[in-house]
Design a protein around this motif. Sequence first.
Motif, PDB file in Angstrom:
ATOM      1  N   GLY A  50       0.776  -1.242   0.000  1.00 61.07           N
ATOM      2  CA  GLY A  50       0.000   0.000   0.000  1.00 61.07           C
ATOM      3  C   GLY A  50       0.804   1.287   0.000  1.00 61.07           C
ATOM      4  O   GLY A  50       0.222   2.368  -0.112  1.00 61.07           O
ATOM      5  N   HIS A  55      -2.822   2.102   0.930  1.00 55.61           N
ATOM      6  CA  HIS A  55      -3.945   1.449   0.259  1.00 55.61           C
ATOM      7  C   HIS A  55      -3.466   0.083  -0.227  1.00 55.61           C
ATOM      8  O   HIS A  55      -3.109  -0.074  -1.399  1.00 55.61           O
ATOM      9  CB  HIS A  55      -4.434   2.272  -0.951  1.00 55.61           C
ATOM     10  CG  HIS A  55      -5.114   3.537  -0.600  1.00 55.61           C
ATOM     11  ND1 HIS A  55      -5.420   4.514  -1.528  1.00 55.61           N
ATOM     12  CD2 HIS A  55      -5.576   4.010   0.600  1.00 55.61           C
ATOM     13  CE1 HIS A  55      -6.030   5.530  -0.931  1.00 55.61           C
ATOM     14  NE2 HIS A  55      -6.125   5.249   0.355  1.00 55.61           N
ATOM     15  N   PRO A  56      -3.411  -0.905   0.653  1.00 51.70           N
ATOM     16  CA  PRO A  56      -2.920  -2.225   0.241  1.00 51.70           C
ATOM     17  C   PRO A  56      -3.828  -2.846  -0.825  1.00 51.70           C
ATOM     18  O   PRO A  56      -5.045  -2.647  -0.801  1.00 51.70           O
ATOM     19  CB  PRO A  56      -2.967  -3.053   1.525  1.00 51.70           C
ATOM     20  CG  PRO A  56      -3.190  -2.080   2.634  1.00 51.70           C
ATOM     21  CD  PRO A  56      -3.838  -0.878   2.067  1.00 51.70           C
TER      22      PRO A  56
END
Length: 239
Positions: A50, A55-56
């Motif tokens: 991320g 934001h994985p």
Amino acid sequence: MTTPYQLYYWDGLQGRGEFVRLALEEAGVPYVDVARGKGGMAALKASLDGGKVDHPSFAPPVLRAGELLIGQTANILQFLGARHGLAPRSQEGRLWTNQLQLTIADMVAEAHDTHHPISTNAYYEDQKKEAKARSKDFRAQRIPKFLDYFEGIMERNPGRGGYAVGSRLSYVDLSLFQLLDGLMYAFPKTMAKLAPSYPRLHALHAKVAQRPNIAAYLNSTRRIANNETDIFRHYPELE
Ligand SMILES: N[C@@H](CCC(=O)N[C@@H](CS)C(=O)NCC(=O)O)C(=O)O
């Protein structure tokens, strides 16, 4: 944009990364296919974590565009389409284009499941019997159902030029090219038999292949050859 796009996708596969590569190639924008370079796998894994934006992503492909880190093929294409003139301008047109892309993604997942019907994590050799049954159904029922749908979309499109949406090329046309190309590789006999039913899709496939940027790409070493670690695999016993 000063920094080239960075695409994170498994080396050695067209896979879902190919839908993104085709959009980048058609747009003629610089990009780095990170996993194919030195230290690429570590960078790919870091992209899944991320990065700075936290934001994985669950799985590649992932695209880095400056500070943005974007996962999910259809999401990446929506972004690139808007930025590089590969999507309609209106909200209605963009939603429609995304809807078609998501339906393509559904078919891609089913194509994958023909050789991995039980588990993505198990070897093909350990699920061959189920793969046979799944492929039989895919060839007889699912290919015609999906391709009838896409052929119908092209027939009903009021725009001129033989595209799926409106009268200009969009990322969905590039993805339909890739979908057909993969299916023809995986299931050549089935696709040859069905070809007369899908004149518009085949004309689109030929037209996309001839676009200058795409033709140059397909003839380059950047285009990874089809192979049996990919999504579209040719196993003669499955046809
Ligand atoms: N819906 C996602 C699917 C992503 C996906 O399944 N990626 C595959 C490679 S093509 C993967 O690495 N999957 C790992 C997993 O599912 O565990 C997309 O369209 O991008």
